[in-house]
Design a protein around this motif. Structure first.
Motif, PDB file in Angstrom:
ATOM      1  N   LEU A 101     -40.244 -29.531  42.589  1.00 16.23           N
ATOM      2  CA  LEU A 101     -41.716 -30.291  42.237  1.00 16.23           C
ATOM      3  C   LEU A 101     -41.856 -31.176  41.006  1.00 16.23           C
TER       4      LEU A 101
ATOM      5  N   LYS B  85     -39.647 -25.793  42.336  1.00 14.96           N
ATOM      6  CA  LYS B  85     -40.917 -25.712  42.013  1.00 14.96           C
ATOM      7  C   LYS B  85     -40.462 -23.600  42.042  1.00 14.96           C
TER       8      LYS B  85
ATOM      9  N   GLU C 144     -44.681 -34.035  41.693  1.00 16.69           N
ATOM     10  CA  GLU C 144     -45.502 -33.860  43.059  1.00 16.69           C
ATOM     11  C   GLU C 144     -45.456 -35.363  43.609  1.00 16.69           C
TER      12      GLU C 144
ATOM     13  N   ASP D 110     -50.979 -29.846  33.957  1.00 14.47           N
ATOM     14  CA  ASP D 110     -49.519 -28.955  34.946  1.00 14.47           C
ATOM     15  C   ASP D 110     -48.275 -28.935  34.328  1.00 14.47           C
TER      16      ASP D 110
ATOM     17  N   LYS E 220     -48.247 -25.405  35.653  1.00 14.72           N
ATOM     18  CA  LYS E 220     -47.333 -25.283  37.210  1.00 14.72           C
ATOM     19  C   LYS E 220     -45.941 -25.329  36.138  1.00 14.72           C
TER      20      LYS E 220
END
Lengths: 325, 323
Positions: A5, A43, A78, A96, A177
């Protein structure tokens, strides 16, 4: 291995602390808070940064979500370099990545109601309709274990644990995220700490969250994390999955750190443990070579002359000339 | 118990607040024995620090008050009945204290040496030269490197670990019979904490002092202490030796607390957590104070205060389960 991630490469953060006084001798003092760190955050996992005060773990956490500018290095979220994002991309990254702070007393504005504290990020990111916003706030509150009828209260009307729940609700508001938890449970009592840790774990499962968990408490870290990075004076000295790392640490510092943790079991009172001598040196002029050498009982000349590199693979690595077996 | 050096009987320290009377410490009794380390463990607000303050006569005035039925026996004197002047002769001399935050409890404008010599000069009327020599000896004993130079340093020039060593030296210097240590390692990093705990144990064994060790950390209790009192909401809920308490935690609060600890030496899948939070002491519920959070609570628990039950020799539990 899960997909990455966020990854940091060659991250450095230096602070200039040389005397700005007109009469001071010209000498540059630089605190090397984070000094060349590579880190990989997969992630859906929890990556922990552990170390003692002043080791740079919070600075690294803040660098990784671009709360502060790095002196050098890059970080890819990302695939995009977070330090050169502009406009819409930057706003998307801010959505995020969020953060939960240690001190829920200091991190909540005392003059705002809880519903506005939690709703603030929503407002900033364009949810102008108050009805819609407060509905979302109510949802966030119940997810975080707060009674929705408390929406009109102020932070001082809550206990420490509840305040940390407000912090969590706020961090979750924009469906992030990644959440950086900077000593998120350190200020809490044991029974409340367990509640918050369990909440963080269940939220992770429910929303596929990735955590960067910064803590000095090795017991908490073992419970919550998938990979542990051990830091000492701005450097990563070792990383690995907690089970293996705790059972057989390779770096002498990791070993000392683990031995120093008191175990709540009197039958282990007389276990053999190594106690490290001395204090952590200043980060202003850190020791040459291996930074731990001044406290390390097995240090030899090579340790002063040559800085050990982090040797290993993606799963675990250790930076020591003479790793423990 | 004949070798008790400090006996606390039915200690009640209440605070007047705008909302009513707050029973911060509410009827606790325990003994501290010579040569032993007794732990007082509990979460924030459980009254553990206020117990220490009550022993030393340092309860904040005028809001706080030690209730008349309380007794604290030290060498045939009830400390609660002594005048401030007599108490001042005991405090720092025969009973001394180590605080959590060494930076705020050391005076920033005096040197370490001066502060170390002060109790000797005041309590033992020592000459400057004698006091200095003894202070140096104690700095060596707590393993402060380069003690000669440190005597003329100021507190801000020392690291947190060193400051805490100085605090320990200061607490020891009059050879007290009792030392009260209030969270002495909480502000320190783990590796430094390990050093300080070892030091405290060594010095305690050398001088055969009794220590009342106040902490929230059950790991530290297991590592260092001999006896334990667990406090909850101003009361002692369980009292035992360290071995008994960890082997057989009998009060539901103690058991829950131990289960909610993440372990460095073991994998835990899901932590147990005690639901709810500590009740507000101003309107304490009838009966057992833990009842609202207790998984084993019965009707009786909400009605009447639980009895003190001796479940084995030296292991006392305040709970209806064992009646």
């Amino acid at each position: 291995m899960a997909e990455t991630l966020l990854s940091g490469k060659g991250l450095k953060k230096y602070y200039d602390v040389s005397a700005k006084n007109l009469f001071a001798k010209k000498k540059s003092d630089v605190v090397k808070a984070v000094d060349g760190i590579d880190i990989n955050i997969p992630k859906g996992k929890t990556i922990a940064l552990v170390g003692e005060s002043g080791c740079g773990k919070s600075t690294l956490g803040r660098l990784l979500i671009h709360l502060i500018e790095p002196t050098e290095g890059e970080a890819l979220f990302e695939g995009k370099d977070i330090y050169h994002l502009k406009g819409r991309d930057e706003k998307a990254f801010r959505k995020d990545a969020s953060i939960i702070f240690q001190d829920p007393y200091a991190s909540l504005n005392p003059r705002m109601k809880v519903k506005d504290l939690i709703g603030e990020p929503l407002l900033t990111h364009g949810m102008k309709d108050s009805k819609e916003r407060y509905a979302k706030v109510a949802e966030l509150m119940s997810i975080s274990g707060l009674k929705t009828e408390y929406a009109n209260r102020y932070p001082h009307q809550f206990s420490g644990g509840q305040r940390q729940r407000i912090g969590i609700a706020r961090a979750l508001a924009l469906n992030p995220k990644l959440i950086v938890c900077d000593e998120a449970v350190s200020a809490l009592d044991v029974s409340i700490q367990a509640q918050i840790l369990n909440l963080l774990k269940s939220l992770q499962r429910a929303y596929d969250l990735t955590y960067l968990f910064i803590s000095h408490d090795l017991s908490v870290v073992r419970y919550i994390s998938d990979v542990v990075y051990v830091m000492y004076l701005g450097k990563i000295v070792e990383y690995g999955d907690p089970k293996t790392l705790y059972a057989s640490p390779k770096h002498p510092y990791t070993r000392f750190l683990l031995d120093a943790v008191p175990i709540p079991d009197p039958s282990q009172k007389n276990r053999t443990k190594m106690i490290v001598e001395g204090d952590i040196p200043s980060a202003i002029n850190p020791p040459s070579g291996c930074r731990f050498r001044t406290r390390c009982p097995q240090a030899v000349e090579k340790c002063a002359a040559e800085e050990p590199k982090l040797v290993g693979d993606t799963v675990s690595a250790c930076a020591c000339h003479f790793p423990l077996v | 118990m004949s070798d008790a050096i400090l006996e606390i009987k039915n200690l009640k320290t209440y605070f007047k607040t705008r909302k009513g009377l707050n029973p911060a410490v509410d009827g606790i009794s325990f003994n501290i024995e010579a040569g032993k380390i007794t732990a007082l463990v509990g979460e924030s607000g459980s009254g553990k620090s206020m117990t220490a303050m009550s022993i030393l006569g340092l309860v904040p005035q005028p809001a706080g008050k030690i209730m008349p039925e309380s007794e604290i026996w030290f060498e045939d004197q009830d400390l609660t009945k002594l005048s401030e002047r007599t108490l001042a002769k005991i405090r720092g001399n025969e009973i001394s204290m180590i605080f959590q935050e060494p930076m705020t409890s050391l005076n920033p404008v005096y040197t370490i040496g001066k502060q170390l010599m002060e109790p000797l000069r005041i309590h033992q009327k020592m000459s400057k030269a004698d006091a200095r020599a003894l202070a140096l000896k104690y700095l060596e004993m707590v393993r402060v490197p380069d003690p000669e130079r440190r005597m003329s340093s100021y507190p801000h020039q020392l690291s947190g670990g060193l400051r805490q060593r100085v605090m320990i030296a200061m607490a020891m210097v009059c050879k007290p019979k009792v030392i009260i240590a209030d969270e002495p390692t909480t502000a320190l990093d783990v590796t430094i904490q390990a050093q300080i705990l070892k030091l405290l144990k060594d010095v305690q064994e050398q001088l055969n002092t009794a220590i009342l060790f106040i902490t929230h950390d059950l790991g530290v209790v297991a590592e260092l202490c001999d006896d334990v009192c667990v406090m909850y909401a101003g009361q002692i809920v369980e009292k035992a030796t360290v071995e008994m308490l960890f082997e057989n935690p009998s009060h539901p609060y103690t058991a829950g607390l131990l289960k909610s600890l993440p372990r460095v030496d073991d994998d835990v899948d899901m932590l147990y957590s005690i639901e709810g939070m500590v009740p507000n002491l101003i309107n304490i519920p009838e009966g057992c104070r833990f009842a609202s959070r207790c998984p084993k609570a019965m009707e009786k628990c909400r009605e009447k205060e639980p009895p003190k039950v001796m479940i084995e020799t030296g292991h006392e539990v305040h709970c209806w389960l064992y009646e």
